[in-house]
Structures are given as structure tokens and as C-alpha cells.
Design an enzyme around this catalytic site. Sequence first.
Site, PDB file in Angstrom:
ATOM      1  N   GLU A 194       0.839  -1.201   0.000  1.00 24.95           N
ATOM      2  CA  GLU A 194       0.000   0.000   0.000  1.00 24.95           C
ATOM      3  C   GLU A 194       0.878   1.257   0.000  1.00 24.95           C
ATOM      4  OE1 GLU A 194      -2.590  -0.876   3.322  1.00 24.95           O
ATOM      5  OE2 GLU A 194      -3.317  -2.701   2.367  1.00 24.95           O
ATOM      6  N   ARG A 246       1.816  -8.363   0.725  1.00 20.10           N
ATOM      7  CA  ARG A 246       1.040  -7.670   1.773  1.00 20.10           C
ATOM      8  C   ARG A 246       1.614  -7.891   3.172  1.00 20.10           C
ATOM      9  NH1 ARG A 246      -4.666  -6.576   3.297  1.00 20.10           N
ATOM     10  NH2 ARG A 246      -5.184  -7.627   5.225  1.00 20.10           N
ATOM     11  N   GLU A 392      -8.458   4.270   4.699  1.00 16.54           N
ATOM     12  CA  GLU A 392      -8.148   3.615   3.419  1.00 16.54           C
ATOM     13  C   GLU A 392      -8.091   4.708   2.366  1.00 16.54           C
ATOM     14  OE1 GLU A 392      -7.497   0.421   2.948  1.00 16.54           O
ATOM     15  OE2 GLU A 392      -8.377  -0.605   4.674  1.00 16.54           O
TER      16      GLU A 392
HETATM   17  O1  0X9 Z   1      -7.949  -5.703   6.034  1.00 18.68           O
HETATM   18  C1  0X9 Z   1      -7.353  -4.768   6.598  1.00 18.68           C
HETATM   19  O2  0X9 Z   1      -6.475  -4.949   7.419  1.00 18.68           O
HETATM   20  C2  0X9 Z   1      -7.723  -3.330   6.220  1.00 18.68           C
HETATM   21  N1  0X9 Z   1      -7.985  -3.219   4.822  1.00 18.68           N
HETATM   22  S1  0X9 Z   1      -6.796  -3.381   3.699  1.00 18.68           S
HETATM   23  O3  0X9 Z   1      -7.407  -3.386   2.390  1.00 18.68           O
HETATM   24  N2  0X9 Z   1      -5.835  -2.116   3.769  1.00 18.68           N
HETATM   25  O4  0X9 Z   1      -6.048  -4.558   3.987  1.00 18.68           O
HETATM   26  C3  0X9 Z   1      -8.962  -2.903   6.969  1.00 18.68           C
HETATM   27  C4  0X9 Z   1      -8.889  -2.974   8.445  1.00 18.68           C
HETATM   28  C5  0X9 Z   1      -9.974  -2.199   9.101  1.00 18.68           C
HETATM   29  N3  0X9 Z   1     -10.842  -2.878   9.925  1.00 18.68           N
HETATM   30  C6  0X9 Z   1     -12.006  -3.500   9.543  1.00 18.68           C
HETATM   31  N4  0X9 Z   1     -12.353  -3.631   8.306  1.00 18.68           N
HETATM   32  N5  0X9 Z   1     -12.774  -3.979  10.460  1.00 18.68           N
HETATM   33 ZN    ZN Z   2      -3.968  -2.343   4.463  1.00 14.25          ZN
END
Ligand code: 0X9
Ligand code: ZN
Length: 434
Positions: A194, A246, A392
Site C-alpha cells: 500500500e 502484503r 483507506e
Molecule cells: O484488512 C485490513 O487490514 C484493512 N484493509 S486493507 O485493504 N488495507 O487490507 C482494513 C482494516 C480495518 N478494519 C475493519 N475492516 N474492520
Molecule cells: Zn492495508
Amino acid sequence: MSSYTHLGLLFLPLLLLLLQSGELLAWQDYKDYRVFELQPHSEAQLKLLQQLAQAKPHWEFLGSRRSHNETGLRVLVSPTQAGSLLTLLKQHQVEYQLILDDISVVLCLQREENQRSKLRLQLPQIDVMGAFYTHAEINEYLDSLPQRYPQRALLKTFGWSYERRPLKLLTINNGDGRTNKPVIFIDAAMHAREWIAPSFALYIIEELLTKPEEHAELLKDYDWVIMPVVNADGYEFTHTDSRYWRKTRKPTWDPESIGTDLNRNFGYMWGRDDGSSADPAEEIYRGEYAFDQPESQVVRDVLLHYSDRLHFYLSLHSYGNYLLLPWGHTSDFPANYYDMLEVADAGAMAIVHATNGIYSYGSGYYLMYATSGDSTDYAVGVANAKVAMTMELPAGGWTGFDPWVSHIEGIVTESWVGVRAMAMEVIRRYAEQS
Ligand code: 0X9
Ligand code: ZN
């Protein structure tokens, strides 16, 4: 659609040039990986895609399991898996479109764009909006700040990554000598690919350090603590080897799988199957036990260090234009949810007024998906943060994770409008209480 499929031919000369110079040697994955855009038209189709996303690590669903009303789910598919994916899609009558037939060509171009921008680079100076920087370059820049701003910038190595990279934490204040002010803590690049997130963290640093008058209100009663790259090993790996990595780079018990999702590794409501995975092959692998990654330990230590004065914890991610609030692990809301919501509201409103950019805000569980062991749940559940949020940032490039250098400026300036407004709202609400 067809014009994109000829992209490869168009850039053949450039590719040959890069091959000759050896540029591509460390950059060979994603050759012939395709990007499809899928349009699920029913709950059943969406469910099927969610299952596929989990079942096949070779199909990299980019931004899967996001909200139902979001159209155009992008998926990155390896050449060997493309056939079986298409068979399944046809079988279940899921509408799809090939939007790119070889992502490695684009990655090569982006790499070239980045390298070209860096020809002018004179470390430790950096031009935040002119290129994406490696962890080593970012550290060199950070190292120079205490000398350039002796009264206002304090740099501390708070820990080390698995591959022994120093994880640095910058504290910015207004130089008035007042200690123990409440804190706004911002981290970025918990997820390696990211890239816009660390760029934005650097932009925030530059704003606060170079424009103290303009941002006097932001620094009057608050210290800003910023860690631009949490997942240092993963981030470096995306620069040298694999652009869409990731997780971390620490091996797991499974010899086939490397890396843990740092944002599933925090020790508050850790280990639930709804929102994390026990399978090391998965992108949301939570680790063997909570905090078994040195990088999440470091963020934990920072959060705990400031827990008696942590007013705002902001974790920068991409992509999707969301301001996500705890909880991630349950559909319930934390006690201070509505205060946090108003902070998010201030950010989203400021952005829409400034640029027309639209952010959704609210519980991460509802807006995106469940997460177990994410850092914002820990910040509120354990470290006493008044406001904690995952931001995000907007999508860019072909997959969402890979904006072009020329898009950095638009994204970071817009995002700053939002973060500034949210910080002001936090200050308005909580400054008195400290
Ligand atoms: O999945 C994650 O860790 C985050 N999104 S990402 O696309 N950057 O990987 C979101 C985390 C936030 N918390 C919730 N969605 N509950
Ligand atoms: Zn992320």
C-alpha cells in the site's frame, strides 16, 4: 478493452531496454498476470467470489470482501490459473471483463517512472510527491530531521523488523518545551504493497515541519508521533521482488508460506476465524499467537507508551476511500463510537468540500468486513485511545494499490485536508480534558 491488451507490444522497446540493463532480473513475478474486473449481480454471486478469494491463493482478489454496493471487483490472476477461473465464472454466469493482459508490463513502466524521478534525488532530501521511496531512503530522510529541526523533531528507533531493519518513530512538536502533551499517533505501511500510505505519512511530516505557522493550532497542545513504515521488510520486498506483497517476511511453520498479516496480529480479540485466518497461506494469516511479529510488537509498544494521552490513533492503509472505526471483531460498537463517528464525519465533509472526493465512514465491520486482531481494535480495547481509525486512501493504478507517481500529489493533498480536519475535531473535543 482490446486497446489495453496491446499495451505489451507498445512498450516492447522499453522492456527490451530494461532487460538489457538487468533491471528486470529482480522483478520477474507477475509476468502474464491478468487483471479482470468482475461484476457480481446478486448476493449469491458475491458470495461465490468471496469463497473463491479464500480458496485460491493464486487468484489475488484485489479489494474483495468489500461492500455489497461496490461494483467492479478486480482480480489479479496468474497465467496458469486464468483458465480455471474463467471456467468457474462462466459456469456461474458472473459477468467479467479482461482489463489488462500482462501486469508485469505496467509494473515495469512504473518502476521506470519511479527510477527516472529519483535521478534527481539528493538524499537526505526527498520530494514526497516526486517518487515512491524505499524504507532505506525514508530512514535516511528521517535521520536528517532532528538536525534540520533540532527543537521540533525527535527521532527514536523503537524496535527492529524481523530482518533487522530499524523501525523509526518521529515525534513532531512546536518547540515550546512543554512535555507530555497528548498525542496523535499515525502509522503507515502495515501492509507492504500500500505504497501511497507511507508517501502520505511523509507528506504529513513535511507539512508539520515546514509550515509551523499554518499548522500552529495542530501543534499547540498536541505532539504528533509518526511511523511511516511499519512493515519494513514487506515494504522493501515490494520494491525489490514482488509488488503486491502484503504480509511480513518472517517464515511461518508452513515451509511453503512466508509472512503474517500484521493487521491481524494484535492482541485484542485476536484469533477469531471471523476476520482472520489460521492458515499461513492466506493473506489474512494472523500468526501463531498474538504479537509473534516484531513489527506489531513495536506498534503495540508505542500505543502502550502513550496510552495515558493517546487522543487519536490513525492507521494509514489503501485502498477504497474509507474511514473505518472499531470494532472490527464484532458488529457491536465501542462506548465512544459516536464521538469517533463525528471525527470521521469532519474528515469526510472536509474532503468532499475540497475536492468532491467521497469517503464512507463508520464501523469497519459493517463497511468493509470483519477483522480480528487489527491495530485499531487494540488501540481502543487496550491502549485507551479516544479515537482510533483506519484510513483507506484512494485507489490508484490498475489494481488500486499502484498509483502512478503523477497521482501522488492529488491523493496526499486531498487526504491531508481530511486528516487536518479530523485532528482539529479531536483537538476541539479532547484538548481540554488533558
Ligand atoms: O484488512 C485490513 O487490514 C484493512 N484493509 S486493507 O485493504 N488495507 O487490507 C482494513 C482494516 C480495518 N478494519 C475493519 N475492516 N474492520
Ligand atoms: Zn492495508
